[in-house]
Design an enzyme around this catalytic site. Structure first.
Site, PDB file in Angstrom:
ATOM      1  N   GLU A   1      -4.596   9.323  -0.454  1.00  0.00           N
ATOM      2  CA  GLU A   1      -5.058   7.866  -0.233  1.00  0.00           C
ATOM      3  C   GLU A   1      -6.262   7.850   0.583  1.00  0.00           C
ATOM      4  O   GLU A   1      -7.186   6.923   0.325  1.00  0.00           O
ATOM      5  CB  GLU A   1      -4.000   7.171   0.248  1.00  0.00           C
TER       6      GLU A   1
ATOM      7  N   ALA B   1       1.938  12.262   5.636  1.00  0.00           N
ATOM      8  CA  ALA B   1       2.281  11.543   6.875  1.00  0.00           C
ATOM      9  C   ALA B   1       2.908  12.783   7.594  1.00  0.00           C
ATOM     10  O   ALA B   1       3.131  13.466   7.530  1.00  0.00           O
ATOM     11  CB  ALA B   1       3.160  10.574   6.823  1.00  0.00           C
TER      12      ALA B   1
ATOM     13  N   GLY C   1      -0.721  10.228   1.847  1.00  0.00           N
ATOM     14  CA  GLY C   1      -1.763   9.587   2.855  1.00  0.00           C
ATOM     15  C   GLY C   1      -2.898  10.369   2.654  1.00  0.00           C
ATOM     16  O   GLY C   1      -4.100   9.961   2.849  1.00  0.00           O
TER      17      GLY C   1
ATOM     18  N   GLU D   1       5.143  10.347  -3.011  1.00  0.00           N
ATOM     19  CA  GLU D   1       5.993   9.371  -2.443  1.00  0.00           C
ATOM     20  C   GLU D   1       7.280   9.191  -2.988  1.00  0.00           C
ATOM     21  O   GLU D   1       8.584   8.614  -2.425  1.00  0.00           O
ATOM     22  CB  GLU D   1       5.289   8.144  -1.860  1.00  0.00           C
TER      23      GLU D   1
END
Length: 699
Positions: free
Chosen positions: A105, A63, A102, A125
């Site tokens: 992901e 992120a 992310g 995370e």
């Protein structure tokens, strides 16, 4: 044409989405929006397959931290991921550098994945008290199985491209330069008419061991105590075995938001930013020119010196290790070889890497061999006269501009610098033991240390894998000075009626890695004993060291002698309470006329933790540390303070400074001990309605 962070290009039947958002291609709003715009363009053009690439040194590394705490902007990352997974044409992605959080992901939502050999893939995370919030807990089990998924998500450590291929996380290892190799791979997929392959439609493989979840929870219970995220992660991986992707994503979002709102995540996010802030020195410009550090020497081949030498050798910096006798030198070099060999056995390093690092270490008995080094770190016995003698020799042997560093834990760096004709070149470098493992490095700025020396050492620390914190000169600097206040309360609590087991259990329940008395036994009680004698404190002349002095003089040195505050099993080193120590406590309390009473866990925790807070505030007021967050980083990385509590200063703010001051005054009333007088800085901030955290903007 899209925003410059994301560009789309059609090359015959291949649509290429290029992401270029330096330095780490973070998933900022402009990247998310750019991907969505590219998909819209590709939806109606002649492309038959899409390929996602990133420019620079890495794939999407997570992120955009600059967006933390700000109102979300559409499209969200889950929106982008669903759009990719449900796209009507096959989507392939080529990874390099790191694919984290992310970024991974997003990659898992693509239909095909390839990676360069050195790529690292992970979902870190949990290290911020969070969990993957864009499908990671549901898609990763579908690709690699629930066991590895649980290990990766709850541990947060990345895996190699090789392991990713073996586990099914990627489909191909690319050979050569990223873009041409990725295009060749994409063209192969086109030639094979590779179909759309949504990850969310795959079933989760049946776990090899039906009780894998219970086994994992038992194994990690101690490490994860006090933190909600690991429990949610286990629940979500279990859910992936039976739930649809839609239901799994819904529950994942609920758990993610619960974690985000938790005090533990707030603390861990504070630590994340605090670690990155330590290098910002208020009075030294960031662009200060650095001195060269191409060759390094370490004086002393003992446990600490050998560990320091390993830090530099492993970073590719040649090291000369200096000792007084061939016997000591050979013993030190052999210990280094053993340490590296043990790391190879554990699979931490390869034999080839270790062989190269060992080639970086040379030994000598002659200070004349240091004529060309750029930096010397002294790691000899913790005695002022010995260190001053060494620095006198270094002053004569080393070239002008060579940085001279002392690895003292307590001593006055100004006095050590005064033993040379070049005090501007002298700095403290307090490594923590074992130096090749522990991340913290206190960089001690003496009165005359030159700014470029400080800046050079702060940057060099990062090169050798350390977290540097700049501190000033006082007895014990930041960490050990605070430890003294903490340890003092542990000793007073013992004499007032608490047992070693009570104290250690209370602190470990609260989250400390080890209780203070267990730590003392592990380190060796003779170390503190010698330090007190070196300071001119006579044995058993001070209340708070009367017990420790007595134990040492009974040859109870801790684990290494089989007994200290506890007795230790000779085979397992398991500790057990010792009635002899408890009787000794009663005797010493009677001798010093200390009344004994029942003491509860809450008082134990308050006294030890608030002693850290009050001493930390005094350190800040004296300018020994630049900011409260630096104090937090010292205590988390050097002394086992739980990162999910944010450090002593962050914890004080979480309690509220008015409440902290009120409790300090209660403890002063209870004990009659004037050390509980609230530090002036705490009182000033409380009166102003301010917090310690408000001071973190310094520099």
């Amino acid at each position: 044409m899209n925003d410059t962070a994301v560009k789309y290009e059609l090359s015959r039947s291949l649509g290429i989405i290029r992401i270029d958002n330096p330095p780490v291609n973070a998933l900022s709003h402009k990247v998310r929006a750019g991907i969505m715009q590219s998909l819209e363009q590709a939806r109606t053009d002649d492309s038959q397959l899409l390929l996602i690439l990133c420019a620079g040194r890495t794939f999407i590394a997570g992120a955009d931290i600059t967006e933390f705490g700000k109102p979300p902007q559409a499209p969200s990352l889950p929106d982008v991921i669903i759009a990719l997974e449900n796209f009507s044409k096959p989507v392939a992605v080529a990874l390099h550098g790191t694919a984290l959080g992310g970024g991974l992901e997003l990659a898992m939502a693509c239909h095909y994945r390839a990676a360069l050999p050195g790529t690292r893939l992970g979902l870190p995370e949990v290290k911020l008290g969070l969990l993957p919030g864009a499908g990671g807990t549901q898609r990763l089990p579908r690709l690699v199985g629930p066991e590895l998924a649980l290990e990766m998500i709850s541990g947060g450590a990345p895996i190699s491209a090789k392991k990713a291929l073996e586990s099914g996380l990627v489909d191909q290892i690319l050979d050569g330069e990223l873009e041409p190799a990725a295009i060749r791979w994409a063209q192969t997929l086109l030639a094979e008419s590779a179909p759309v392959r949504p990850t969310g439609e795959r079933p989760v493989p049946t776990p090899a061991q039906a009780d894998f979840l219970d086994r994992h929870l038992q194994k990690t219970a101690r490490k994860h105590r006090g933190q909600p995220a690991p429990g949610y992660i286990a629940e979500l991986v279990k859910l992936s075995l039976s739930a649809s992707l839609e239901d799994g994503l819904k529950r994942e979002r609920e758990c993610f938001l619960a974690c985000k709102a938790s005090p533990q995540s707030a603390a861990l996010r504070h630590v994340f930013f605090a670690e990155r802030a330590t290098g910002k020195l208020p009075d030294i410009p960031a662009d200060t020119p650095l001195r060269p550090t191409r060759r390094v020497a370490v004086i002393g081949a003992g446990t600490m010196g050998g560990g320091i030498a390993m830090c530099f050798a492993s970073a590719g910096i040649p090291v000369t290790l200096v000792e007084t006798t061939r016997e000591y030198l050979d013993k030190g070099l052999e210990k280094i070889r053993q340490n590296y060999a043990n790391s190879v056995k554990r699979g931490r390093f390869t034999a080839e890497a270790v062989a190269g690092w060992l080639d970086n270490i040379q030994g000598t008995l002659d200070y004349d061999d240091l004529a060309d080094v750029d930096l010397v770190i002294e790691a000899v016995f913790e005695n002022m006269a010995v260190k001053q003698e060494v620095f006198g020799k270094l002053d004569a042997a080393c070239k002008p501009g060579c940085i001279l560093a002392t690895n003292t834990s307590y001593l006055d760096v100004n006095a050590i610098a005064a033993a040379t004709s070049r005090p501007a070149d002298v700095i403290g470098a307090h490594f923590f033991s074992p130096a090749n493992v522990m991340k913290l490095l206190e960089v001690v700025r003496a009165e005359k240390t030159a700014p470029d020396v400080v800046q050079t050492f702060m940057k060099l620390a990062r090169t050798i894998g350390k977290i540097p914190v700049a501190v000033g000169v006082c007895h014990g600097f930041v960490g050990n000075r605070m430890l003294r206040a903490y340890a003092r309360q542990a000793q007073l609590l013992l004499l007032e009626g608490a047992t070693p087991t009570q104290i250690d259990q209370a602190m470990e329940n609260w989250g400390m890695a080890m209780g203070p008395l267990a730590v003392g036994d592990l380190a060796g009680l003779d170390i503190g004993y010698r330090s007190r004698r070196d300071q001119g404190i006579e044995s058993r002349s001070v209340l708070e060291s009367a017990l420790a002095d007595t134990l040492v003089e009974m040859d109870r040195l801790g684990q290494k002698s089989g007994a200290g505050y506890y007795r230790y099993d000779p085979d397992t080193r398991a500790r057990q309470a010792d009635p002899e120590v408890e009787q000794l406590l009663r005797d010493i309390a009677a001798e010093w006329q200390v009344p004994q009473r029942e003491i509860g866990e809450e008082e134990i925790v308050d006294r030890l933790i608030l002693a850290l807070v009050n001493e930390g505030a005094a350190i800040l007021q004296e300018g020994i540390a630049a900011r409260p967050s630096d104090v937090d980083i010292v205590y988390i990385n050097g002394y086992g303070f739980p990162s999910w509590r944010g450090g002593p200063m962050f914890h004080a703010d979480s309690l509220g400074l008015d409440a902290v001051i009120a409790r300090l005054r209660e403890l002063r009333e209870l004990t009659g001990d004037e050390s509980w007088e609230p530090a002036p800085l705490l009182q000033e901030l409380a009166v102003a309605g301010d917090s310690l955290g408000s001071l973190n903007s310094r520099g």
